[in-house]
Design an enzyme around this catalytic site. Structure first.
Site, mmCIF file in Angstrom:
data_model
loop_
_atom_site.group_PDB
_atom_site.id
_atom_site.type_symbol
_atom_site.label_atom_id
_atom_site.label_comp_id
_atom_site.label_asym_id
_atom_site.label_seq_id
_atom_site.Cartn_x
_atom_site.Cartn_y
_atom_site.Cartn_z
ATOM 1 N N PHE A 243 1.013 -1.310 0.002
ATOM 2 C CA PHE A 243 0.062 -0.117 -0.056
ATOM 3 C C PHE A 243 0.897 1.085 -0.011
ATOM 4 C CE2 PHE A 243 -3.124 -2.928 1.717
ATOM 5 C CZ PHE A 243 -4.451 -2.483 0.972
ATOM 6 N N ASP A 244 0.279 2.251 -0.769
ATOM 7 C CA ASP A 244 0.940 3.527 -0.607
ATOM 8 C C ASP A 244 0.188 4.165 0.555
ATOM 9 O OD1 ASP A 244 1.930 6.239 -1.444
ATOM 10 O OD2 ASP A 244 -0.115 6.740 -1.790
#
Length: 227
Positions: A8-9
Site C-alpha cells: 500500500f501507498d
C-alpha cells in the site's frame, strides 16, 4: 486468496494528506509568526508541488525539497524567518497529524483477518511516516514499512522495489499487488517492477497512455473483491 502480499501507498491512498498538511502548516505558521491564510497556504502549496514533481522525476533529493520549499516560500512572502526551523516545525506537526481516509482502517483490519500481509511503500519523510504509524489506530497491522530515504531509492524506480523484494523475498508477480493513488509513482513503479497494480482513483481522473493498470477502484472497500 489472489494476492497474499499487499503493498500500500500511504498518502492519499490510506491517509488524507491534504488535511494533515493543512493542520501542520497552520501549526508551523503559529510557531513562526507567519500569516495563516488561505492565500498564504496556496502559495506554499504551489511551491511544494513544483518541488515534489521534480523529486518524482529524479531531479532533486527529498532533503533538498523539504528545505528548499521553505526557502522559496519565505522569500515569496518577503519575510525574515529561518527556513530550517519552519521545516522542522512543519514536519514535527505532520508526524502528529493522522487522518485516515474513509474505510481505510476497516479495510486493513478485514484484510489482516483474512490472512493478507500488509506493507507500506512510501516516498514520505521517514521520521514523519514512522511517527504517524505509531499514532494510527491500524498502524500495527502492517508487517513493515519501506520508506524511500531508508531504501536509498524512491518510487517509481525499479531499485526501490528491488529493495522491497530483498526484504520480502516471497513476493512475486503472481502473489503481490501494489495499491496506490499516483500514476507517476505508484502505478509507474509497479510497472517498472513487473508487479500487478490497483489504482485508487476516487476522483475519476483520466488514465495515462502507456501505463498498465490491472485494477481501478474508487472506494477502498472494492479492493476486498479483488484480492
Amino acid at each position: 486468496m489472489n494476492y497474499p502480499y499487499l503493498l500500500f501507498d500511504a498518502d492519499d491512498t490510506l491517509f488524507d494528506f491534504p488535511k494533515a498538511s493543512a493542520r501542520a502548516f497552520s501549526i508551523m505558521c503559529g510557531a513562526n509568526d507567519i500569516p495563516d491564510t488561505l492565500e498564504v497556504y496556496r502559495q506554499y502549496h504551489e511551491i511544494n508541488e513544483v518541488l515534489w514533481a521534480a523529486f518524482d522525476r529524479g531531479e532533486v533529493t527529498k532533503e533538498f525539497v523539504t528545505l528548499e520549499r521553505y526557502v522559496r516560500f519565505i522569500r515569496a512572502l518577503g519575510l525574515e524567518r529561518d527556513p530550517a526551523q519552519c521545516n522542522r516545525d512543519y514536519l514535527t506537526a505532520l508526524g502528529q497529524s493522522v487522518f485516515p481516509l474513509p474505510h481505510a482502517g476497516e479495510l486493513c483490519r478485514t484484510l489482516t483477518e483474512r490472512g493478507h500481509r500488509l506493507y507500506l511503500v512510501t516516498n514520505a519523510v521517514a521520521s514523519v511516516q514512522r511517527s504517524r504509524l505509531k499514532i494510527c489506530a491500524f498502524g500495527g497491522l502492517f508487517t513493515d514499512a519501506f520508506i524511500s530515504e531508508e531504501a536509498g531509492a524512491s518510487k517509481p524506480s525499479k531499485a526501490y522495489y528491488d529493495y522491497v523484494r530483498a526484504r520480502v523475498p516471497d513476493i512475486t508477480p503472481e502473489n503481490a499487488l501494489v495499491i496506490g493513488d499516483s500514476l507517476t509513482t505508484d502505478i509507474q513503479g509497479a510497472n517498472n517492477a513487473g508487479l500487478p497494480c490497483c489504482w485508487f482513483n476516487p476522483k475519476g481522473k483520466p488514465r495515462q497512455e502507456g501505463l498498465r493498470i490491472d485494477y481501478e477502484i474508487a472506494d477502498l472497500r472494492e479492493l476486498l473483491d479483488i484480492v
